[in-house]
Design an enzyme around this catalytic site. Structure first.
Site, short mmCIF file in Angstrom:
data_model
loop_
_atom_site.label_atom_id
_atom_site.label_comp_id
_atom_site.label_asym_id
_atom_site.label_seq_id
_atom_site.Cartn_x
_atom_site.Cartn_y
_atom_site.Cartn_z
N THR A 199 0.90 -1.13 0.15
CA THR A 199 -0.03 -0.01 -0.01
C THR A 199 0.88 1.03 0.00
O THR A 199 2.41 1.20 -0.33
CB THR A 199 -0.89 0.05 1.04
OG1 THR A 199 -1.70 0.99 1.16
CG2 THR A 199 -0.16 0.18 2.52
N LYS B 125 3.76 1.43 -3.99
CA LYS B 125 3.21 0.74 -5.24
C LYS B 125 3.88 0.97 -6.39
O LYS B 125 4.13 0.11 -7.22
CB LYS B 125 1.96 1.18 -5.39
CG LYS B 125 0.92 0.66 -4.04
CD LYS B 125 -0.53 0.88 -4.50
CE LYS B 125 -1.58 0.32 -3.45
NZ LYS B 125 -2.82 0.53 -3.79
N ASP C 203 -5.54 -3.79 -7.55
CA ASP C 203 -6.19 -2.76 -7.24
C ASP C 203 -7.23 -2.65 -8.32
O ASP C 203 -8.34 -2.25 -7.68
CB ASP C 203 -5.27 -1.71 -7.19
CG ASP C 203 -4.46 -1.42 -5.87
OD1 ASP C 203 -4.80 -1.93 -4.78
OD2 ASP C 203 -3.33 -0.71 -5.94
N ALA D 43 -2.74 3.33 -7.43
CA ALA D 43 -4.37 2.79 -7.26
C ALA D 43 -5.10 3.62 -8.49
O ALA D 43 -5.99 2.87 -9.08
CB ALA D 43 -5.02 3.30 -6.15
N ASN E 94 -5.56 15.80 -11.17
CA ASN E 94 -4.33 15.67 -10.18
C ASN E 94 -3.77 17.11 -10.02
O ASN E 94 -3.96 17.74 -11.04
CB ASN E 94 -3.47 14.51 -10.78
CG ASN E 94 -2.56 14.37 -9.71
OD1 ASN E 94 -2.74 13.81 -8.33
ND2 ASN E 94 -1.15 14.42 -9.84
N ARG E 95 -3.29 17.39 -8.91
CA ARG E 95 -2.73 18.44 -8.71
C ARG E 95 -1.30 18.75 -9.83
O ARG E 95 -1.13 19.78 -10.19
CB ARG E 95 -2.05 18.59 -7.44
CG ARG E 95 -3.25 18.80 -6.41
CD ARG E 95 -2.64 18.98 -4.77
NE ARG E 95 -1.98 17.64 -4.51
CZ ARG E 95 -1.43 17.38 -3.23
NH1 ARG E 95 -1.30 18.38 -2.42
NH2 ARG E 95 -0.81 16.28 -3.01
N THR E 96 -0.76 17.79 -10.03
CA THR E 96 0.34 17.76 -10.93
C THR E 96 -0.20 17.14 -12.20
O THR E 96 -0.56 16.05 -12.50
CB THR E 96 1.54 16.67 -10.35
OG1 THR E 96 1.90 17.27 -9.35
CG2 THR E 96 2.55 16.81 -11.34
#
Length: 269
Positions: free
Chosen positions: A72, A76, A113, A141, A161-163
């Site tokens: 986790t 990953k 996942d 994930a 996503n922030r990036t």
């Protein structure tokens, strides 16, 4: 009746590694399965800080009665370079969430996942086919879920996503793999009737920021988490208060532990 877990000298071990690890639900869930099957395997949590991963990995490999381990946050993607070999799905997704000791003693990386997440949705009769999806986050994930949703027939997948560059990498990989434009980069602003997935770690702590503005949520949407502890995050609570269908991350755990147990028992039961 499920038998009580009995630890003996002959018991083989499976671990789940991460940092933090107190939230992990996999050990309790998969131990019930091992016990019900009569498999002499027990799963234990191991807290592995990121800076110690390589050292601890080497130690795990030298434990002959360790059959493998789940992975986790935050390991990953780092684990890709440490595995001796990778299942083709891992190479496609770019993240590992299970490592199994193979018959020759090598560590091979696998990915459950996405399949577990989709299985959890299907078990709760949540629609995927021909539905738009919004995934918030771009970690391991998120990548796995994006591929699994595409395979399950989602109409479109937006990655936020922030990036932005990390989100674009997922989009490019999914579109290239499926040979059509199914994924795109977008904002964390859900559309009507959308399946909204928080694939970030936001929600593990009570004081975490919410991954999106809950005032944007409307009935007809579904809000799903990958976080299993707490089972009801602040985001799910906020969504439920707005009469939005919610789906806890515990269903993803339940969806994949059976697959993982099968995988471990295939060699080591």
């Amino acid at each position: 009746m499920v038998r009580c877990l009995e630890i003996k000298g002959s018991t083989r071990l499976m671990a789940i590694i991460g940092d933090p690890i107190a939230q992990a639900k996999t050990p309790a869930t998969i131990n019930e399965i091992f016990s019900a099957r009569g498999a002499d395997i027990a799963c234990v949590p191991l807290q592995v800080p990121a800076q110690e991963l390589e050292t601890i990995w080497a130690g795990l490999k030298r434990m002959p009665n360790l059959v493998g381990f789940g992975i986790t946050l935050p390991h990953k993607q780092t684990a890709l370079q440490l595995c001796d070999s990778l299942d083709p799905l891992v190479e496609r997704v770019g993240a590992v969430n299970v490592v199994r000791r193979e018959r020759d003693g090598s560590f091979r990386g696998y990915q459950f996942d996405g399949k577990g997440f989709v299985r959890g949705l299907q078990a709760n009769n949540i629609e995927i086919l021909h539905r738009d999806a919004l995934i918030i986050g771009a970690g391991g994930a998120a990548v796995a879920i994006a591929f699994a949703l595409a395979e399950a027939g989602a109409k479109s997948i937006t990655i936020s996503n922030r990036t932005t560059a990390k989100a674009q990498l997922i989009v490019d990989a999914v579109n290239a793999d499926f040979g059509r434009t199914i994924a795109r980069v977008g904002s964390p602003q859900p559309e009507p009737n959308e399946l909204v997935i928080n694939a970030t770690s936001l929600g593990l702590n009570d004081d975490d920021a919410l991954p999106l503005d809950p005032d944007l949520l409307r009935p007809g949407m579904t809000v799903a988490e990958v976080i299993a502890q707490p089972e009801t995050t602040r985001l799910l609570s906020a969504a439920g208060a707005r009469r939005v269908e919610v789906h806890s991350g515990i269903h993803m755990i339940r969806g994949q532990v059976g697959l993982i147990a099968d995988h471990m028992c295939e060699i080591w039961d």
